[in-house]
Every structure is written in C-alpha cells, then in structure tokens.
Design an enzyme around this catalytic site. Structure first.
Site, PDB file in Angstrom:
ATOM      1  N   LYS A  85       0.840  -1.197   0.000  1.00 45.03           N
ATOM      2  CA  LYS A  85       0.000   0.000   0.000  1.00 45.03           C
ATOM      3  C   LYS A  85       0.875   1.247   0.000  1.00 45.03           C
ATOM      4  O   LYS A  85       1.977   1.250   0.564  1.00 45.03           O
ATOM      5  CB  LYS A  85      -0.906  -0.033   1.237  1.00 45.03           C
ATOM      6  N   SER A 161      -9.271   2.325   3.783  1.00 41.29           N
ATOM      7  CA  SER A 161      -8.389   3.027   2.869  1.00 41.29           C
ATOM      8  C   SER A 161      -7.494   2.120   2.033  1.00 41.29           C
ATOM      9  O   SER A 161      -6.769   2.590   1.153  1.00 41.29           O
ATOM     10  CB  SER A 161      -7.504   3.995   3.675  1.00 41.29           C
ATOM     11  N   SER A 185      -9.627  -0.280   7.771  1.00 43.70           N
ATOM     12  CA  SER A 185      -9.109  -0.027   6.423  1.00 43.70           C
ATOM     13  C   SER A 185      -8.643  -1.269   5.684  1.00 43.70           C
ATOM     14  O   SER A 185      -8.425  -1.218   4.473  1.00 43.70           O
ATOM     15  CB  SER A 185      -7.965   0.992   6.472  1.00 43.70           C
TER      16      SER A 185
END
Length: 467
Positions: A85, A161, A185
């Site tokens: 990520k 996220s 997330s």
C-alpha cells in the site's frame, strides 16, 4: 520452465505457485508476465495501482527463476508477486500517502519492516496500491490518484483506505497484498470486494515509521485465501528493532484445514444492539452463523457492549489528523484535501482532558473485551452494515449514524479481526463476516476462518474486458 495447462495462472494461490515453482512446472517470470498483462488490461479503469515497475519486477522474477532451477529458494515467498500500500516505505518506489502534499522526488532508499521482510523472503514486489489521502477515508479516491473502483461494479467504491490492495487481491493482480487498518481499512474493502482481510493483534507486524494514528494502526494481509494470508503473516510477523511496540513472538506457521469447529464458543452480534444494518446483509450473516453452528460450534447471540466505542475512536482519529498538520509546512497544508482539513480542525478543537478521557475509555473497552473472551473464543458480526456505495462519496448517502461501527472498536482493543466473504446480497455484491478473537489468539481466528472458507467458497468478480 513451462506452465502445465491444468489451470490459468490468474486462478493460482501463493501456495499453488510455490508448489509449481518447486516442481519446475511454472516460472516466476511467467507469473509476473501474466500479472502485468492483466494489470495493463484493467488498471486504467479500476485504478488499483498507483505505481508499477515492470522491468524491476521482471528482473526480480528472473533471479528467482534461477534460484528455483538450482533448487535454492531464498525464502518462503521466493518468486511470489506481492504489492504494498502507498503508505509503506519501499526501496526504489515512491511512497506518497495518496497526497498532493508529498513529493515524488524521494530519495526512496529505505524499506519499512514489512517491505524488508517480504524482499528477504524472495517476494517479487510488483508495485504500490492506491490509498486516499493519508488513509483518512473509508473510500479510495484522492486528488493525487483519482478514483479507485470496485471490480464487482465500477460505479461503486471498493472501500478504503486499502482499496487499491483489495481490488488487486480480488482480481489476483499479484498474490499477496499488504494493507493497513486504523479503524477498518483492511476489513472494509475486504468486505466490499469479496476477499479475505486480516488485521492481526497489534505488535505482531512491526511498523516504521510509526503511523500518524500510532497504536490504532495495524498492518496485515489481504488475499484471496486464508492460507495465503497465514503464509504472508509468517514473513511479516518478525521483530524489527525500529518498532518499539513489537509484540511477543508470532505463534504459528501454516493453518491446517480442519473439518470442525467443535468446542468453540462463538458470540454472534447482528447489530451491536444499536446499528442500522441492511436487511440483505443480516440475511447473509444470519445464514453464516447457522453454518458456524453446523460445524459444531456453540453459537450464542449476544452484544458485547461497545456502544460508546465509536465516539472514543473518533477522538483518536481526529487527533491523528491534527498531528498531521503539525508535520506539514504552510505550502503542504495548502495542498491537503478539504476532508482531511475538516478532520484536522476537529482534532485541533479537542482538549487535553478529552483526549485523556478517551485514553481511559480505551483501557475500559480493552478490559471489557478481555473479560468477554474469557467466555467466548470468537465474536462474529457483519463486517459492514451497508453495501458498497457510489464512487466519489466518503460515506453512504443516506445513512443514519456511524456507517462502519463493527470494525473500529477492535483497533482500540488491538485484537485480531478478519473479514471473510460469506455470500452475496440481492444485488450480487459481496458481504463480509467479521471474526474477532482475543488478543494474541490470531490462530483461533485464522483456523476458524479457514474452516468457514471451505463452506462459503470464494467469490470472484465478473470478468472484465480489456480496455
């Protein structure tokens, strides 16, 4: 080395690939070529990746191929394609935290612990997956990267996220994907895209630099299968002296497939006693609870008593956004998105007394859940009370109240929690079931999830045509 025509590379798990590498029936180079071709086909539409370096990945794969040909793999993941990520420092790749307030200049010459462990294990790092600005949204879109879309329906969000990682996992664009989770997330996008997402006990996966949310934030795997997530955890969960919060030694290796849940006491909370949950989602999770009972577990419907956890979690969330402002200069602040500034303003309005009250409440929730797990091995809930909503929104509209109340309490208490795909709603969209264990009982969560995975099966998004 050549692929046997028994299956498509796009359908393989990490375990499948490793077995084929060992038998020399598949090359890491073939896997990387296949991943890159499919990334090229779908990424313009779905926006899972914000950075891909094909040449670098291909070079890593060639080195791995040579090692396998010699019978000398260097680690558990030699040749397996992975993604990180865009909040994890990665040598040779920019880390922008999804924000225009950052620069692409670098230098990008340091690996965070997770990136270092994956590289040492021989994994091939494909690239970086998209995230909203500094991870401060439950949907994945930003002024820097644009909109990330759900592969089940591109007009809908994959959640956030870790939305880019979830899309990559759902389409098997790479086999193992690292997400981060400060309030859901990992689990929110796992639920919205029909994959397995695991937030381990805090401290098992070292973090450096520390998250802006400090001890709320966990790193963990996002994969198509439970076994692949457990494999990734064996690599990620190794101590790193840069993280002073590192926990005890990680307790297990692979997760064997069992056929029963006999002996487990499972608490089932449909709505925490106050959450407005979609009827569609309740139908799927009720059926999942019955399935758990059919595997021999004792299932008791009960609410854990976390009514005020959302308010407490918000205090830390707002404070984290306020801390962010303190790290940026005036020019950088001017480049922040309005939503991030709004959160920061709420954080700046907090008093020290309010923050310390939240700390005290957090201790209370942690003690309450510790006592709860003296009676129950697992707590199961819907992962999300709502289905994926349209892209561009930061929350479902309309929805009355906290739209992600099931996930954030367990960041406060630092417990292991997973989202397992358990079926589809009436619109054909994935529904996640959350499994929560006591602190350091990660094996209990993963073992139960693997049993249930065998019953629920895997969810595969509709085929996407090349663009």
């Amino acid at each position: 080395m050549s692929t046997k025509p028994t299956t498509h590379i796009a359908d393989l798990t990490a375990f499948d690939c490793l077995a084929l590498f060992k038998s020399r029936d598949l090359s890491p180079v073939e896997v990387i070529d296949d991943c890159m071709q499919r990334i090229d086909e779908v990424n313009c539409e779905l926006n899972a990746f914000c950075f891909v370096n094909f040449e670098q990945a291909k070079a890593q794969a060639r080195l791995s191929e040579a090692r396998w040909m010699r019978g000398e793999p260097i680690g558990l993941l030699d040749g397996v394609p992975v993604t990180l990520k865009d909040v994890t420092l990665t040598r040779g790749m920019p880390t922008r935290w999804g924000s225009m307030s950052t620069s692409s200049d670098g230098p990008w010459n340091v690996d965070a612990p997770a990136a270092a462990r994956l590289r040492e294990a021989g994994a091939v790092i494909l690239g970086k997956t998209t995230t909203p600005e500094y991870g401060f949204q439950g949907a994945t879109h930003s002024s820097l990267y644009g909109i990330t879309r759900n592969p089940w329906n591109p007009s809908l969000t994959p959640g956030g996220s870790s939305g880019g990682a979830a899309v990559a996992a759902a389409l098997n664009l790479g086999l193992l994907h690292l997400g981060s989770d400060g309030g859901g997330s990992i689990r929110t996008p796992a639920s919205f895209t029909g994959i397995f997402g695991f937030k381990p006990t805090f401290g098992y996966v070292p973090q450096w630099p520390a998250s802006i949310l400090t001890t709320l934030s966990h790193l963990g795997p996002m994969t198509r299968t439970v076994a692949d997530a457990a494999l990734m955890m064996r690599v990620l969960a190794q101590k790193d002296v840069r993280d002073g919060y590192a926990g005890p030694e990680y307790p297990f290796g692979d997760v064997p497939l069992a056929s029963t849940l006999k002996g487990l006491r499972v608490a089932y909370s449909r709505d925490f006693g106050y959450v407005n949950v979609s009827k569609d989602i309740l139908n799927v999770t009720d059926a999942a609870a019955q399935k758990i009972e059919s595997f021999g577990a004792e299932v008791i419907e009960i609410n854990p008593g976390l009514d005020d956890a959302g308010k407490t979690w918000n205090t830390f969330w707002y404070a984290g956004a306020a801390r962010l402002l303190g790290r940026l200069n005036k020019e950088q602040r001017s480049l922040l998105e309005p939503k991030t500034l709004e959160l920061a303003e709420q954080g700046l309005s907090l008093t020290l007394s309010e923050y310390l009250d939240a700390q005290e409440a957090r201790v209370g929730f942690t003690a309450k859940m510790a006592a709860f797990h003296e009676k129950f091995d697992l707590l199961i809930t819907p992962t999300m009370p709502v289905a994926p909503f349209p892209v561009g929104l930061t929350r479902p509209d309309p929805y009355d109240g906290d739209w992600s109340p099931f996930t954030s309490p367990f960041n406060l208490t630092q417990q292991p929690a997973a989202s397992l795909p358990s079926g589809l709603d009436s619109n054909g969209l994935p529904v996640g079931l959350q499994l929560v264990g006591a602190r350091y009982k990660d094996m209990t969560v993963l073992s139960a999830a693997r049993v249930l995975e065998s019953a629920f099966g895997h969810l595969t998004p509709p085929k996407r045509s090349a663009r």
